[in-house]
Design a protein around this motif. Structure first.
Motif, PDB file in Angstrom:
ATOM      1  N   ARG A 140      -3.346  21.217  34.900  1.00 21.31           N
ATOM      2  CA  ARG A 140      -4.466  21.955  34.321  1.00 21.31           C
ATOM      3  C   ARG A 140      -3.874  22.913  33.284  1.00 21.31           C
ATOM      4  NH1 ARG A 140      -6.315  18.676  37.051  1.00 21.31           N
ATOM      5  NH2 ARG A 140      -8.085  18.707  38.481  1.00 21.31           N
ATOM      6  N   ASN A 141      -4.471  22.956  32.105  1.00 17.21           N
ATOM      7  CA  ASN A 141      -4.013  23.865  31.042  1.00 17.21           C
ATOM      8  C   ASN A 141      -5.099  24.900  30.779  1.00 17.21           C
ATOM      9  OD1 ASN A 141      -1.650  22.363  30.655  1.00 17.21           O
ATOM     10  ND2 ASN A 141      -2.672  20.948  29.266  1.00 17.21           N
ATOM     11  N   ILE A 142      -4.792  26.175  31.042  1.00 16.08           N
ATOM     12  CA  ILE A 142      -5.802  27.231  30.865  1.00 16.08           C
ATOM     13  C   ILE A 142      -5.246  28.401  30.063  1.00 16.08           C
ATOM     14  CG2 ILE A 142      -7.007  26.669  33.040  1.00 16.08           C
ATOM     15  CD1 ILE A 142      -5.723  29.297  34.167  1.00 16.08           C
ATOM     16  N   ALA A 143      -6.167  29.120  29.413  1.00 11.11           N
ATOM     17  CA  ALA A 143      -5.810  30.395  28.756  1.00 11.11           C
ATOM     18  C   ALA A 143      -6.599  31.492  29.454  1.00 11.11           C
ATOM     19  CB  ALA A 143      -6.166  30.350  27.276  1.00 11.11           C
ATOM     20  N   ILE A 144      -5.980  32.661  29.583  1.00 15.98           N
ATOM     21  CA  ILE A 144      -6.684  33.806  30.159  1.00 15.98           C
ATOM     22  C   ILE A 144      -7.077  34.704  28.991  1.00 15.98           C
ATOM     23  CG2 ILE A 144      -6.462  35.764  31.716  1.00 15.98           C
ATOM     24  CD1 ILE A 144      -5.273  34.016  33.624  1.00 15.98           C
TER      25      ILE A 144
ATOM     26  N   SER B 136       0.942  35.984  22.585  1.00 11.73           N
ATOM     27  CA  SER B 136       0.516  35.112  23.682  1.00 11.73           C
ATOM     28  C   SER B 136       1.770  34.462  24.285  1.00 11.73           C
ATOM     29  CB  SER B 136      -0.448  34.050  23.175  1.00 11.73           C
ATOM     30  OG  SER B 136       0.110  33.377  22.094  1.00 11.73           O
ATOM     31  N   LYS B 137       1.755  34.273  25.605  1.00 10.27           N
ATOM     32  CA  LYS B 137       2.945  33.745  26.278  1.00 10.27           C
ATOM     33  C   LYS B 137       2.571  32.689  27.304  1.00 10.27           C
ATOM     34  CE  LYS B 137       4.937  38.267  25.848  1.00 10.27           C
ATOM     35  NZ  LYS B 137       3.612  38.844  25.642  1.00 10.27           N
ATOM     36  N   ASN B 138       3.498  31.763  27.514  1.00 13.69           N
ATOM     37  CA  ASN B 138       3.243  30.653  28.436  1.00 13.69           C
ATOM     38  C   ASN B 138       3.945  30.879  29.770  1.00 13.69           C
ATOM     39  OD1 ASN B 138       3.027  29.727  25.651  1.00 13.69           O
ATOM     40  ND2 ASN B 138       2.589  27.758  26.532  1.00 13.69           N
ATOM     41  N   THR B 139       3.305  30.415  30.832  1.00 13.38           N
ATOM     42  CA  THR B 139       3.945  30.356  32.137  1.00 13.38           C
ATOM     43  C   THR B 139       3.329  29.166  32.863  1.00 13.38           C
ATOM     44  OG1 THR B 139       4.466  31.593  34.152  1.00 13.38           O
ATOM     45  CG2 THR B 139       2.277  31.932  33.244  1.00 13.38           C
ATOM     46  N   ALA B 140       3.913  28.773  33.970  1.00 17.27           N
ATOM     47  CA  ALA B 140       3.362  27.640  34.726  1.00 17.27           C
ATOM     48  C   ALA B 140       3.564  27.883  36.209  1.00 17.27           C
ATOM     49  CB  ALA B 140       4.049  26.352  34.301  1.00 17.27           C
TER      50      ALA B 140
ATOM     51  N   VAL C 188      -0.615  20.579  42.018  1.00 20.62           N
ATOM     52  CA  VAL C 188      -1.138  20.560  40.647  1.00 20.62           C
ATOM     53  C   VAL C 188      -0.407  21.640  39.851  1.00 20.62           C
ATOM     54  CG1 VAL C 188      -3.159  20.885  39.168  1.00 20.62           C
ATOM     55  CG2 VAL C 188      -3.415  19.737  41.375  1.00 20.62           C
ATOM     56  N   LYS C 189       0.114  21.241  38.694  1.00 22.44           N
ATOM     57  CA  LYS C 189       0.797  22.221  37.831  1.00 22.44           C
ATOM     58  C   LYS C 189      -0.258  22.884  36.949  1.00 22.44           C
ATOM     59  CE  LYS C 189       4.493  22.697  34.430  1.00 22.44           C
ATOM     60  NZ  LYS C 189       5.485  22.021  33.606  1.00 22.44           N
ATOM     61  N   ILE C 190      -0.318  24.222  37.005  1.00 21.07           N
ATOM     62  CA  ILE C 190      -1.276  24.966  36.172  1.00 21.07           C
ATOM     63  C   ILE C 190      -0.485  25.691  35.079  1.00 21.07           C
ATOM     64  CG2 ILE C 190      -3.092  26.714  36.129  1.00 21.07           C
ATOM     65  CD1 ILE C 190      -3.485  26.251  39.148  1.00 21.07           C
ATOM     66  N   ASN C 191      -0.630  25.217  33.833  1.00 16.12           N
ATOM     67  CA  ASN C 191      -0.021  25.915  32.688  1.00 16.12           C
ATOM     68  C   ASN C 191      -0.956  27.045  32.276  1.00 16.12           C
ATOM     69  OD1 ASN C 191       2.423  24.415  32.025  1.00 16.12           O
ATOM     70  ND2 ASN C 191       1.047  22.713  31.573  1.00 16.12           N
TER      71      ASN C 191
ATOM     72  N   TYR D 251       7.640  24.465  31.206  1.00 17.24           N
ATOM     73  CA  TYR D 251       7.623  25.812  31.792  1.00 17.24           C
ATOM     74  C   TYR D 251       7.535  25.712  33.311  1.00 17.24           C
ATOM     75  CZ  TYR D 251       6.975  27.608  27.118  1.00 17.24           C
ATOM     76  OH  TYR D 251       7.173  27.920  25.787  1.00 17.24           O
ATOM     77  N   ARG D 252       8.324  26.561  33.976  1.00 20.30           N
ATOM     78  CA  ARG D 252       8.225  26.707  35.425  1.00 20.30           C
ATOM     79  C   ARG D 252       8.346  28.202  35.722  1.00 20.30           C
ATOM     80  NH1 ARG D 252      12.473  23.377  38.253  1.00 20.30           N
ATOM     81  NH2 ARG D 252      11.292  21.654  37.338  1.00 20.30           N
ATOM     82  N   GLY D 253       7.228  28.787  36.161  1.00 26.20           N
ATOM     83  CA  GLY D 253       7.229  30.249  36.321  1.00 26.20           C
ATOM     84  C   GLY D 253       7.439  30.891  34.961  1.00 26.20           C
ATOM     85  N   LEU D 254       8.409  31.803  34.886  1.00 24.32           N
ATOM     86  CA  LEU D 254       8.669  32.481  33.618  1.00 24.32           C
ATOM     87  C   LEU D 254       9.786  31.811  32.835  1.00 24.32           C
ATOM     88  CD1 LEU D 254       8.529  36.134  34.960  1.00 24.32           C
ATOM     89  CD2 LEU D 254       6.734  34.886  33.788  1.00 24.32           C
ATOM     90  N   ASN D 255      10.316  30.703  33.365  1.00 30.84           N
ATOM     91  CA  ASN D 255      11.491  30.087  32.753  1.00 30.84           C
ATOM     92  C   ASN D 255      11.149  28.795  32.026  1.00 30.84           C
ATOM     93  OD1 ASN D 255      13.118  32.082  34.008  1.00 30.84           O
ATOM     94  ND2 ASN D 255      12.991  30.933  35.914  1.00 30.84           N
ATOM     95  N   LYS D 256      11.967  28.510  31.000  1.00 25.74           N
ATOM     96  CA  LYS D 256      11.902  27.207  30.347  1.00 25.74           C
ATOM     97  C   LYS D 256      12.913  26.302  31.058  1.00 25.74           C
ATOM     98  CE  LYS D 256      10.752  28.631  25.614  1.00 25.74           C
ATOM     99  NZ  LYS D 256      11.267  29.980  25.403  1.00 25.74           N
TER     100      LYS D 256
END
Length: 609
Positions: free
Chosen positions: A9-13, A61-65, A71-74, A262-267
């Protein structure tokens, strides 16, 4: 053939500033098991930039997962401030849905409307999260009505109107689907995301296509492009073509050297990524936001979201004051030019152009004062030394040749006793009062339509008028006919008469004329602004004047000289304060206000014309 990837799932807050987006992401990261039980994690962990942490706002804007039930939520955390709307607009291309966070007390605010409008235009699924429901003055039921009204105003379709509502307290770490439910953890929000946000859809076997939505930079690997794979897959060492839907001249064959997810705060480095993945690509030098990575045999570009135009500009120029070059590492026009044009690589809502007819000067246009002041602060911390002019709005002309100017919608929350003075000040600045409603806690909410230039230099005055209790939020409403001249500053300046070091005796005499901005021991030069005159005219003062020694001078004669502590201006206050005939000199260690023309005779002649 198009398929869905149900494991992603890919979401923006998205939200208005200070409604709790970053704190909500903190809780989702913690409760998804991303961190070890004994791992020490900072608050607002996504605000990684120094300025973000100091000011308590998100700028980039920053990415995390995270993973929840396989289910992986980006997740993309976006800025809430109107000046950084460009960041929000471009990342929405990467997601299939948004979580709209709204404060249970403040309710719908200007930026809530702005970010929701963008999401609805792109037909994204929406989950509404009413945050801070544990605030004593929270009013979640009324806020639901406000949000539904906003959806109707913005012409939401039936599916979007039927969106789920979640009630939460990101700080306390719980979410509930109903206000009467037991408040335990964030599980209801995770469930709502899996159930209501569509899985990414595309053709896994088609030729690869990936739109670059964000550019990151790393000293070791250089430029890193971030985006979502729309179709096909990408592998390390694969050759691809860079193309751009809006610029046909972009056509270049490149090789991907590294891929990250992305996994957590890491690439995390991977060998291959597929349709639906949000990934980072490195090893491509001249990658830009809006470029598409496509197959060599079938290079089809993806259309890119048009970014809203800038509304405000400032002139950035080489510092030519008598104290120039003493503190900065980067002081030449080449340094300044390279740095400003480098910023364009990562900031799509910024414009930089060389000022015609003026040497060593660049016109920098942005979304607002905060947008430009963050750029100035970053450059200052990097060791740049330069000068900037007063911010000016960018005018448009309609087809009949009439001058149009940007208009802002301002929501102002002030204690009742201060509303009169705020209305008076904004009316003088060509503001028009649209509405006035009482809200909780003895506050009144004022709604104004006001020219953007009417707000330049007003925030400091607003804080003084409301004794620090007022809140002002603005959003761009569009362009209207020019409203007439506005005089920015009512007060004159105290200007240093000669170069030297400010002495107590000279400052003591000068402070009788107004409020000082400098203290004893500071270096000054002729034409530098050292204070403010309560009257409208500028006055020259000699702050370097020393007391002449005499035979009859007693040892305690200087004890009577008591200096009032100077008014030290922050960067924003200084940018607000300067007038059209003045500049702000910026160095890593000092902010100095000065007249554009330093020589008093030349200045007098220029003013007479």
């Amino acid at each position: 053939m198009k398929t869905k990837r149900e494991d992603i799932r890919n979401i923006a807050i998205i939200a208005h500033v200070d409604h709790g987006k970053t704190t909500l992401v903190d809780q989702l990261l913690k409760q998804s098991g991303t961190f070890r039980a004994n791992e020490e994690v900072e608050e607002r962990v996504m605000d990684s930039n120094d300025i973000e942490r100091e000011r308590g706002i998100t700028i980039l804007s920053k990415n995390t997962a995270i993973s929840y039930n396989d289910v992986k939520i980006n997740i993309i955390d976006t800025p809430g401030h109107a000046d950084f709307g460009g960041e929000v607009e471009r990342v929405l291309k990467m997601v299939n849905g948004v979580v709209l966070v709204v404060d249970a007390f403040e309710g719908v605010m200007p930026q809530t409307k702005f970010v929701l409008q963008k999401a609805l235009d792109m037909e994204l699924s929406v989950i509404v999260c009413i945050n801070k429901i544990d605030r004593p003055e929270a009013r979640p039921e009324e806020v639901i009505d406000e949000i539904l009204e906003l959806f109707i105003d913005l012409d939401a379709n039936e599916d979007q109107l039927d969106c789920p509502f979640i009630f939460a307290s990101a700080k306390s770490g719980f979410a509930v689907a109903d206000l009467d439910d037991e408040r335990v953890d964030m599980k209801p929000l995770f469930e709502a995301i899996i159930k209501n946000i569509p899985a990414p859809e595309g053709d896994r076997d088609a030729d690869p296509q990936m739109l670059i939505s964000t550019i990151d930079y790393n000293d070791f690997v250089g430029r890193i492009g971030v985006g979502k794979i729309d179709n096909g897959s990408l592998k390390v060492n694969q050759e691809v073509m860079i193309v751009n839907h809006h610029d046909e001249s972009v056509h270049k064959r490149v090789r991907i050297t590294k891929l990250y997810t992305y996994r957590g705060l890491n690439k995390v480095a991977v060998d291959e990524a597929y349709m639906g993945d949000i990934i980072a690509v490195s090893g491509i030098d001249d990658l830009k936001i809006g470029d598409t990575l496509a197959s060599i045999d079938n290079p089809i570009a993806i259309p890119f979201q048009k970014i809203s135009e800038p509304t405000l500009s400032m002139d950035f120029m080489v510092n030519d004051s008598p104290l120039a070059g003493r503190e900065g590492k980067f002081v030449t026009s080449r340094h300044l030019r390279d740095r400003l044009f480098r910023e364009l690589n990562t900031d799509v809502s910024l414009r930089v152009e060389e000022t015609p007819g003026v040497e060593n000067s660049y016109k920098v246009s942005g979304r607002g004062e905060l947008h430009l002041s963050v750029l100035i602060e970053n450059m200052r911390r990097e060791g740049y030394e330069f000068a900037v002019s007063k911010a000016e709005v960018l005018y448009h002309t309609d087809e009949r040749g009439k001058k149009l100017e940007p208009m802002e919608l301002a929501y102002i929350d002030v204690p009742e006793e201060f509303s009169g003075s705020v209305i008076q000040k904004l009316s003088q600045r060509k503001g028009e009062l649209l509405g006035m409603t009482p809200i909780n806690g003895g506050y009144t909410r004022l709604q104004f339509s006001i020219p953007s230039r009417g707000l330049i230099g007003y925030r400091g005055e607003f804080m003084t008028d409301t004794k620090g209790n007022g809140i002002i939020n603005t959003s761009l409403e569009g362009y209207e006919e020019y409203k007439g001249d506005i005089s920015y500053r009512k007060n004159g300046a105290l200007i240093a008469f000669e170069a030297g070091t400010a002495l107590t005796y000279g400052l003591f005499n000068a402070q009788e004329r107004g409020t000082l901005f400098i203290s004893a021991g500071e270096e000054v030069y002729a034409g530098m602004i050292v204070g403010e005159n309560p009257r409208t005219e500028d006055i020259e003062v000699n702050v370097c004047k020393a007391k002449h020694l005499t035979n009859t001078r007693s040892s305690g004669a200087d004890d009577a000289l008591r200096l009032t502590p100077p008014k030290i201006l922050s960067l924003e206050q200084a940018l607000d304060y300067i007038d059209t005939d003045e500049l702000l000199e910026i160095t890593p260690d000092h902010l100095r206000l000065r007249k554009k023309i330093l020589d008093s005779t030349a200045r007098y002649r220029a003013n007479r014309k």
